[in-house]
Design an enzyme around this catalytic site. Structure first.
Site, PDB file in Angstrom:
ATOM      1  N   ARG A 192       0.842  -1.205   0.000  1.00 20.88           N
ATOM      2  CA  ARG A 192       0.000   0.000   0.000  1.00 20.88           C
ATOM      3  C   ARG A 192       0.873   1.251   0.000  1.00 20.88           C
ATOM      4  NH1 ARG A 192      -4.688   0.199   4.300  1.00 20.88           N
ATOM      5  NH2 ARG A 192      -5.339   1.914   2.929  1.00 20.88           N
ATOM      6  N   CYS A 246      -1.305   6.302   8.889  1.00 22.59           N
ATOM      7  CA  CYS A 246      -1.647   5.028   8.238  1.00 22.59           C
ATOM      8  C   CYS A 246      -2.755   5.336   7.235  1.00 22.59           C
ATOM      9  CB  CYS A 246      -2.067   3.988   9.281  1.00 22.59           C
ATOM     10  SG  CYS A 246      -3.446   4.522  10.337  1.00 22.59           S
TER      11      CYS A 246
END
Length: 282
Positions: A192, A246
């Protein structure tokens, strides 16, 4: 509370993480409150259902979406920080007295949700808190008591003292991320971070200049904290500020816990995280 404080600090090698054995020993201490934070991003009702079916004896339940976050807006990310007066009221209702009660938090997701409450308590000025090493699965593996009884509300008094310096917003990230004394940390999985996969947000990638320290590296596959967390952070230990993000400001808290375990006190949360950042790019 004096005896409780001295017990946890003398019998726990790190006051931010406690073992199932420790918790079992102190399970019925009057100054201890246990909080179940199990949750599933794919099924938001699953955590409560799991709690209702079986939980650590005496544990109360707090929900990531309903208790530990605010409603989603156009900007601000997928899990904005909660209304702290409302959360303080909830903490009071489950018996927590700010500055006194020891709070032990668990989940079954390698601390991914437990660390959110652990960090929120820090932000609200509450020192006495820890996550349960190994989570609910580790507790059950020891055959310690579980229950489906919902504990009664207790009379607590939680007065938040917000540590606002522990949070940064998008504008602060933009202004500070390239300074030599600041390290910007992306806590998501490597694919990611690299933009190879993005299962949730509309845009893949990472904030320019961020380095990748995946949150899943803090624990092993069974959810136990890996020893010597300071080894992870050797490259950032001298930074004046470590900003962690995040996807939505939740699992970044596992890295903030890791920084604490490493003795690094400069960690801050970009609460909106990538979901906030990319909302301005779409």
């Amino acid at each position: 509370m004096k005896n409780m404080r001295s017990t946890i600090f003398s019998n726990s090698s790190n006051r931010h993480v406690v073992s199932a054995e420790w918790l079992h020993t102190h399970l019925h201490d009057q100054q201890l409150i246990i909080v179940d934070c199990r949750f599933s991003l794919n099924d938001p009702e699953l955590g409560l259902k799991q709690y209702q079916a079986s939980h650590i004896e005496g544990a109360h339940y707090l929900d990531l979406n309903l208790d530990l976050s605010s409603p989603v807006q156009k900007h601000g990310g997928r899990h904005p920080l909660p209304d702290f007066d409302r959360l303080a009221s909830k903490l009071s209702q489950i018996g927590i007295v700010s500055g006194e009660t020891m709070v032990v938090i668990y989940d079954d997701s390698r601390l991914g949700f437990a660390a959110r409450l652990w960090w929120l308590l820090q932000y609200m000025g509450h020192e006495y808190r820890a996550v349960l090493d190994g989570g609910f699965a580790g507790w059950k593996a020891q055959k310690y008591p579980v229950s489906n009884e919902i504990p009664e509300a207790k009379a607590g008094k939680f007065i938040p003292k917000l540590q606002t310096e522990l949070v940064v917003d998008r504008e602060m990230v933009k202004a500070r991320k390239d300074l030599p004394e600041v390290v910007l940390v992306d806590a998501r999985e490597g694919d990611r971070y690299r933009g190879e996969r993005e299962p949730i947000d509309p845009i893949a990638g990472h904030i320019e200049g961020a380095v990748n320290y995946p949150w899943l590296e803090v624990t092993n596959d069974q959810g136990f904290v890996i020893a010597n967390q300071s080894d992870r952070w050797q490259q950032v230990q001298n930074a004046q500020e470590v900003i962690v993000y995040c996807g939505s400001g939740v699992t970044a808290c596992v890295n903030l816990l890791s920084l604490k375990l490493a003795g690094i006190e400069t960690g801050k949360l970009y609460a909106g995280s990538w979901s906030d950042w990319c909302s301005y790019l779409a």
